[in-house]
Design a protein around this motif. Structure first.
Motif, PDB file in Angstrom:
ATOM      1  N   THR A 133      25.782  38.743  45.066  1.00 25.42           N
ATOM      2  CA  THR A 133      27.168  38.332  44.840  1.00 25.42           C
ATOM      3  C   THR A 133      27.442  36.956  45.437  1.00 25.42           C
ATOM      4  OG1 THR A 133      27.854  39.443  46.890  1.00 25.42           O
ATOM      5  CG2 THR A 133      28.007  40.696  44.841  1.00 25.42           C
ATOM      6  N   PRO A 134      28.402  36.208  44.847  1.00 25.25           N
ATOM      7  CA  PRO A 134      29.065  36.493  43.589  1.00 25.25           C
ATOM      8  C   PRO A 134      28.195  36.100  42.407  1.00 25.25           C
ATOM      9  CG  PRO A 134      29.859  34.415  44.444  1.00 25.25           C
ATOM     10  CD  PRO A 134      28.889  34.954  45.464  1.00 25.25           C
ATOM     11  N   ALA A 135      28.394  36.778  41.288  1.00 29.10           N
ATOM     12  CA  ALA A 135      27.667  36.462  40.059  1.00 29.10           C
ATOM     13  C   ALA A 135      28.686  36.381  38.932  1.00 29.10           C
ATOM     14  CB  ALA A 135      26.625  37.530  39.770  1.00 29.10           C
ATOM     15  N   PHE A 136      28.543  35.387  38.080  1.00 27.36           N
ATOM     16  CA  PHE A 136      29.514  35.145  37.020  1.00 27.36           C
ATOM     17  C   PHE A 136      28.813  35.118  35.661  1.00 27.36           C
ATOM     18  CE2 PHE A 136      30.952  33.177  40.900  1.00 27.36           C
ATOM     19  CZ  PHE A 136      32.285  33.537  40.985  1.00 27.36           C
ATOM     20  N   PHE A 137      29.484  35.663  34.665  1.00 29.80           N
ATOM     21  CA  PHE A 137      29.025  35.552  33.279  1.00 29.80           C
ATOM     22  C   PHE A 137      30.157  34.919  32.492  1.00 29.80           C
ATOM     23  CE2 PHE A 137      26.245  38.680  35.064  1.00 29.80           C
ATOM     24  CZ  PHE A 137      25.022  38.453  34.450  1.00 29.80           C
ATOM     25  N   ILE A 138      29.925  33.690  32.045  1.00 30.56           N
ATOM     26  CA  ILE A 138      30.939  32.907  31.353  1.00 30.56           C
ATOM     27  C   ILE A 138      30.618  32.944  29.869  1.00 30.56           C
ATOM     28  CG2 ILE A 138      31.945  30.601  31.111  1.00 30.56           C
ATOM     29  CD1 ILE A 138      31.283  30.179  34.102  1.00 30.56           C
ATOM     30  N   ASN A 139      31.442  33.692  29.127  1.00 29.56           N
ATOM     31  CA  ASN A 139      31.115  34.010  27.731  1.00 29.56           C
ATOM     32  C   ASN A 139      29.674  34.501  27.625  1.00 29.56           C
ATOM     33  OD1 ASN A 139      33.692  33.468  26.908  1.00 29.56           O
ATOM     34  ND2 ASN A 139      33.169  31.812  25.496  1.00 29.56           N
ATOM     35  N   GLY A 140      29.287  35.314  28.615  1.00 24.80           N
ATOM     36  CA  GLY A 140      27.977  35.954  28.604  1.00 24.80           C
ATOM     37  C   GLY A 140      26.866  35.169  29.240  1.00 24.80           C
ATOM     38  N   MET A 155      35.462  34.948  31.749  1.00 17.55           N
ATOM     39  CA  MET A 155      34.539  34.898  32.883  1.00 17.55           C
ATOM     40  C   MET A 155      34.556  36.254  33.588  1.00 17.55           C
ATOM     41  SD  MET A 155      34.230  32.094  35.954  1.00 17.55           S
ATOM     42  CE  MET A 155      35.891  32.292  36.592  1.00 17.55           C
ATOM     43  N   VAL A 156      33.418  36.931  33.574  1.00 23.37           N
ATOM     44  CA  VAL A 156      33.275  38.216  34.254  1.00 23.37           C
ATOM     45  C   VAL A 156      32.579  37.962  35.584  1.00 23.37           C
ATOM     46  CG1 VAL A 156      32.352  40.555  34.131  1.00 23.37           C
ATOM     47  CG2 VAL A 156      33.077  39.390  32.035  1.00 23.37           C
ATOM     48  N   GLU A 157      33.233  38.383  36.652  1.00 22.87           N
ATOM     49  CA  GLU A 157      32.671  38.184  38.000  1.00 22.87           C
ATOM     50  C   GLU A 157      32.266  39.523  38.603  1.00 22.87           C
ATOM     51  OE1 GLU A 157      33.942  36.639  42.498  1.00 22.87           O
ATOM     52  OE2 GLU A 157      35.319  36.368  40.814  1.00 22.87           O
ATOM     53  N   VAL A 160      27.917  41.502  28.079  1.00 24.62           N
ATOM     54  CA  VAL A 160      28.613  41.963  29.277  1.00 24.62           C
ATOM     55  C   VAL A 160      29.916  42.622  28.837  1.00 24.62           C
ATOM     56  CG1 VAL A 160      29.471  41.335  31.564  1.00 24.62           C
ATOM     57  CG2 VAL A 160      27.651  39.978  30.508  1.00 24.62           C
ATOM     58  N   PRO A 161      29.932  43.944  28.715  1.00 28.18           N
ATOM     59  CA  PRO A 161      31.156  44.620  28.263  1.00 28.18           C
ATOM     60  C   PRO A 161      32.253  44.530  29.315  1.00 28.18           C
ATOM     61  CG  PRO A 161      29.523  46.227  28.981  1.00 28.18           C
ATOM     62  CD  PRO A 161      28.849  44.886  29.017  1.00 28.18           C
ATOM     63  N   LEU A 162      33.482  44.640  28.868  1.00 27.12           N
ATOM     64  CA  LEU A 162      34.617  44.565  29.791  1.00 27.12           C
ATOM     65  C   LEU A 162      35.033  45.943  30.283  1.00 27.12           C
ATOM     66  CD1 LEU A 162      36.729  41.806  28.020  1.00 27.12           C
ATOM     67  CD2 LEU A 162      34.817  41.577  29.617  1.00 27.12           C
ATOM     68  N   ASP A 163      34.934  46.957  29.432  1.00 27.63           N
ATOM     69  CA  ASP A 163      35.145  48.360  29.821  1.00 27.63           C
ATOM     70  C   ASP A 163      36.469  48.602  30.548  1.00 27.63           C
ATOM     71  OD1 ASP A 163      32.712  49.112  28.750  1.00 27.63           O
ATOM     72  OD2 ASP A 163      31.631  48.835  30.629  1.00 27.63           O
ATOM     73  N   GLY A 164      37.497  47.855  30.204  1.00 26.29           N
ATOM     74  CA  GLY A 164      38.781  48.091  30.860  1.00 26.29           C
ATOM     75  C   GLY A 164      38.838  47.652  32.306  1.00 26.29           C
ATOM     76  N   ARG A 221      34.485  42.823  38.213  1.00 30.09           N
ATOM     77  CA  ARG A 221      33.688  44.042  38.316  1.00 30.09           C
ATOM     78  C   ARG A 221      33.138  44.121  39.730  1.00 30.09           C
ATOM     79  NH1 ARG A 221      31.661  45.916  32.477  1.00 30.09           N
ATOM     80  NH2 ARG A 221      31.759  47.835  33.665  1.00 30.09           N
ATOM     81  N   GLN A 222      32.914  45.342  40.201  1.00 35.60           N
ATOM     82  CA  GLN A 222      32.607  45.578  41.610  1.00 35.60           C
ATOM     83  C   GLN A 222      31.095  45.652  41.850  1.00 35.60           C
ATOM     84  OE1 GLN A 222      35.435  45.546  43.355  1.00 35.60           O
ATOM     85  NE2 GLN A 222      36.599  45.611  41.444  1.00 35.60           N
ATOM     86  N   ASN A 223      30.647  44.962  42.886  1.00 32.70           N
ATOM     87  CA  ASN A 223      29.244  45.086  43.298  1.00 32.70           C
ATOM     88  C   ASN A 223      29.154  45.041  44.822  1.00 32.70           C
ATOM     89  OD1 ASN A 223      26.498  45.365  43.206  1.00 32.70           O
ATOM     90  ND2 ASN A 223      26.073  43.257  42.597  1.00 32.70           N
TER      91      ASN A 223
END
Length: 650
Positions: free
Chosen positions: A192-199, A71-73, A54-58, A105-107
Motif C-alpha cells: 500500500t498504497p496501490a492505485f489503478f487509474i482506468n485499470g 482511480m481505484v486505491e 478492476v471491478p468496483l463492486d459497490g 478498497r481496503q488492504n
C-alpha cells in the motif's frame, strides 16, 4: 530486521516502494507491451500500459459517477505512505473536479495491528453514510487508531455509536475486506498504497506529477471513446472489459548467497553449550528488538535438540533507535558477572516494554542477584566498553541489524524458524564429523571449520549497474548550507530530525565534509514525516537557530537527542547554544517557519523524496543512510565531470 535491509526498503520508499508497498507494477510478458510504452515524459518513469480488470463492486466512491477517469486505491489506514498519498489524492480531486472519480478498497497489511480495525471503523461509518468523513479522520489521526480513539472519531462524526459498533461485528464488512485483499493480491498490488487509474497500475505515494501524467493520458483515451459513441457512464466498464484479471507471475530474483565470515568468539561472552561443540552459533542481538525476542524459543529448541553438538554465543548489537537497548545490554552483562546471564536474558526479552532502570533493578532482585553490586556496575558504566566492542565487531562482519546469527561463520539473518537453523546445523555437524575423523582435535574444531567455510565460500556475483533515476534540477533556495559557495558538488539533503536513519547518516556527512573540503557543499531541507510527531517542531527549531547563525549546531543537537524533541527540550538546546531565547521562543510561537517547512516537504515529494533521508548529489538521487563509499562514488564521478580531484587526491 537488518538496517541494510531497512535501507533497501527506504530506497523502495522513494523509488516506488514502501513500508508495506511493493515496488513497480505487476510484471507482464514483454511481447504484450507496445513499443511506445518505453517512452515517458522527462523525469518520469514509464507506466506499464497493461490494463487490469478492476471491478468496483459497490466500494466507497466519491466524485462524478460519469467521470472519464476512475482511480481505484487499495489502502491501509495505519500506513504512513498511504496518509501522504491521501493528500495527493485530495489535490487531484481538487484539480480534476468532475473528470475524476476515486474508489477506495481496503488492504490492511498484516504488520499494522490497527489497520484492520480502522478499515472496519470506516466501513461501519459508511453504513451511516459517513465513510469518507471517517476516512479523512483516520488518515489525519494515524497515531490514534486504538479502540477508544476510533469510538471518539465516530462520536465526533455524530454517528449512532450502538449501530456503528454493531456494524463492525457484521460478517458482511469482514467479507468486504477479505475480498478487497484477495483482489489486491490477484492484481499484484500486495502493498500500500496501490492505485489503478482506468485499470493501469501506479504503485506507491508517488509525486503528483506522475499521477497527473497518467490521468491526462487516460482522459484523452476516454474522450476518444465518448466521441466514438460510448456513453460517459459506460467508459470505465468499456476500458476494463478486456483487461487482464491477474498479474503475471513475477520472476523470482536470484537470492545472493549468505555471507560467510571469520567470526571470533571472545572468551568472556555469555554462551551455552560445550566449548568443543561441533557447531558454534554467534548471535548479535538487541533486547529491545521484537524480532530478537521471537528468536528466543528457537534458540531454546536448538539447545534441547543439540545439547552436546551446538554452542550458542551471545553478543550485543543495541540499535540506535532503541532507547533502552544499551542499558539493558549492560544489565545483562552485570547479571553475567554474577553467573545469571541467561536468566536475565530471558527476563529482558519477556519484558521488552519495561527496560527502564527501575525495572532492570527489579529483575535483578527477582533473580536474587547482589543488587548493590548490580547497581554499582550500571552506575560505573563498567560494561559499556564491552557492549560497544560487541557492536563494533558486529558491524565489522555485517551484523548491522538484529538478530543476526553466524553458524560456524555462515550468516543467517532474522528471526527464522527452527528448520532454517536445523538445515545449516546438520550440514555443519556432518563437516565436523569428517574433520574429527581425520584427526582434528575437538578444541581446534571451530577455528578450523570456520576457516574452511570462509575459504570455500562462493565469490559474490558481480552486481549489475543499478538503475538510477534521471538527474533532476534541485534548487538550494533559502536552505541552510555548509561548505564552500563555489564547490563543484552540491548535496541537497531532505531529512527529518526524528528519523533514526537520518541520524545515522550525520557521521557520514561529517566524513564527506572532512575529505572533500572546498569541493562539496551540503544544503539541508526539511521533510518531516507524518508518523514523527515532533519532527515539524524540531525543523522549526533548527530554522529558528539558523536565523541566529547556529543552524548546524542545532542540527547536531537535535540528531544527538532524537528521543527528546519536545518544546521544553528545544528551548533547553537553544540556551545551551547561547541563542537569544526570547527570539527563539517567539519564532516557534509565531509559526513563521511553517510555510518554509511545507515548501521543502512539497518540493521533496515533487522530486520523489517521499522517505528520509534522501539526497540529491548534483541532482542525482541517493536514498537512505548509505555508507560513505556510496556517496564517494557519486561525488567522485561529479568531480571528474567538473574537472576536479577526488577524495584522497587533494
Amino acid at each position: 530486521m537488518k538496517p541494510n535491509i531497512i535501507v533497501a526498503l527506504l530506497v523502495g520508499l522513494v523509488l516506488g516502494f514502501v513500508g508495506g508497498r511493493v515496488t513497480g507494477g505487476p510484471s507482464t510478458k514483454a511481447e504484450t507491451k507496445p513499443a511506445a510504452a518505453a517512452a515517458a515524459p522527462a523525469g518520469r518513469r514509464p507506466v506499464d500500459p497493461t490494463v487490469f480488470k478492476v471491478p468496483l463492486d459497490g466500494s466507497p466512491s466519491r466524485g462524478n459517477p460519469e467521470a472519464l477517469v476512475t482511480m481505484v486505491e487499495f489502502s491501509d489506514y495505519e500506513c504512513p505512505f498511504c496518509s501522504r498519498a491521501n493528500a495527493t489524492v485530495q489535490k487531484l480531486e481538487e484539480d480534476y473536479g468532475k473528470k475524476l472519480r476515486v474508489v477506495m478498497r481496503q488492504n490492511p497489511l498484516s504488520f499494522h495491528a490497527r489497520a484492520k480495525p480502522a478499515a472496519l471503523a470506516a466501513l461501519a461509518a459508511g453504513e451511516q453514510g459517513k465513510y469518507w468523513e471517517m476516512h479523512e479522520k483516520l488518515f489525519a489521526n494515524q497515531k490514534k487508531l486504538d479502540d477508544a480513539s476510533l469510538e471518539q472519531h465516530a462520536k465526533d462524526l455524530g454517528l449512532d455509536i450502538a449501530q456503528w459498533k454493531a456494524s463492525q461485528e457484521d460478517p458482511k464488512l469482514q467479507a468486504i475486506i477479505q475480498k478487497d485483499q484477495a483482489l489486491a493480491q490477484q492484481l499484484g498490488a500486495s502493498g500500500t498504497p496501490a492505485f489503478f487509474i482506468n485499470g493501469r497500475f501506479l504503485s506507491g505515494a508517488q509525486p503528483i506529477d506522475n499521477f497527473k501524467a497518467l490521468i491526462d493520458e487516460e482522459y484523452g483515451k476516454a474522450e476518444a471513446l465518448v466521441k466514438g459513441g460510448v456513453a460517459a457512464r459506460d467508459v470505465y466498464a468499456k476500458i476494463i472489459e478486456k483487461g487482464q484479471e491477474k498479474a503475471a507471475p513475477k520472476a523470482q530474483p536470484q537470492q545472493p548467497a549468505p555471507s560467510v565470515r571469520k567470526i571470533d568468539v571472545p572468551a568472556e561472552s555469555p554462551s551455552f553449550g560445550p566449548t568443543t561443540a561441533k557447531v558454534t552459533i554467534v548471535e548479535w542481538s538487541d533486547f529491545e528488538c521484537p524480532y530478537c525476542s521471537r528468536a528466543v524459543p528457537v534458540l531454546k529448541q536448538i539447545k534441547e535438540t543439540y545439547a552436546k553438538d551446538v554452542r550458542v554465543v551471545f553478543r550485543h548489537q543495541p540499535l540506535p533507535f532503541h532507547g533502552s537497548a544499551k542499558l539493558a545490554a549492560e544489565a545483562s552483562e552485570a547479571a553475567h558477572e554474577q553467573g545469571r546471564f541467561w536468566e536475565m536474558h530471558d527476563k529482558l526479552f519477556a519484558n521488552q516494554k519495561a527496560l527502564d532502570r527501575a525495572s532492570l533493578e527489579k529483575y535483578a532482585a527477582e533473580l536474587n542477584l547482589n543488587v548493590a553490586k548490580f547497581k554499582g556496575a550500571l552506575d560505573s558504566g563498567k560494561f559499556k566498553a564491552k557492549v560497544e566492542a560487541d557492536s563494533a565487531a558486529g558491524s565489522a562482519v555485517g551484523a548491522n541489524g538484529t538478530p543476526t546469527f553466524f553458524i560456524n561463520g555462515r550468516e543467517l539473518v532474522g528471526a527464522q524458524p527452527f528448520d532454517s537453523f536445523k538445515r545449516v546445523i546438520d550440514e555443519e555437524i556432518a563437516k565436523a564429523d569428517k574433520l574429527l575423523a581425520g584427526g582434528t582435535k575437538a578444541e581446534e574444531l571451530y577455528a578450523k571449520i570456520n576457516a574452511e567455510n570462509v575459504a570455500n565460500a562462493p565469490a559474490p556475483a558481480p552486481a549489475g549497474a543499478p538503475a538510477e533515476p534521471p538527474v533532476q534540477k534541485v534548487e538550494v533556495g533559502n536552505a541552510p548550507v555548509k561548505g564552500a559557495a563555489n564547490a563543484p558538488v552540491t548535496i541537497v539533503a531532505f531529512s527529518d530530525f526524528e528519523c533514526p536513519f537520518c541520524g545515522r547518516v550525520v557521521p557520514t556527512l561529517k566524513q564527506i565534509e572532512e575529505q572533500y573540503q572546498g569541493k562539496v557543499k551540503v544544503a539541508f531541507k526539511n521533510q518531516p514525516l507524518p508518523m514523527h510527531a515532533n519532527a515539524k517542531a524540531a525543523a522549526a527549531a533548527a530554522l529558528a537557530a539558523h536565523e541566529q547563525g547556529k543552524f548546524w549546531e542545532m542540527h547536531d543537537k537535535l540528531f544527538a537527542n532524537q528521543r527528546a524533541l519536545d518544546r521544553a527540550s528545544l528551548e533547553k538546546y537553544a540556551q545551551e547554544l547561547g541563542l537569544n531565547s526570547e527570539k527563539f521562543k517567539s519564532a516557534l510561537d509565531s509559526g513563521k517557519y511553517a510555510q518554509q517547512i511545507e515548501a521543502d516537504s512539497a518540493e521533496g515529494s515533487r522530486l520523489g523524496a517521499n522517505g528520509t533521508p534522501t539526497f540529491f548529489i548534483n541532482g542525482r538521487t541517493l536514498v537512505g543512510a548509505q555508507p560513505f563509499d556510496s556517496f564517494k562514488r557519486v561525488i567522485d564521478e561529479e568531480l571528474k565531470k567538473a574537472g576536479g580531484t577526488v577524495a584522497g587526491n587533494k
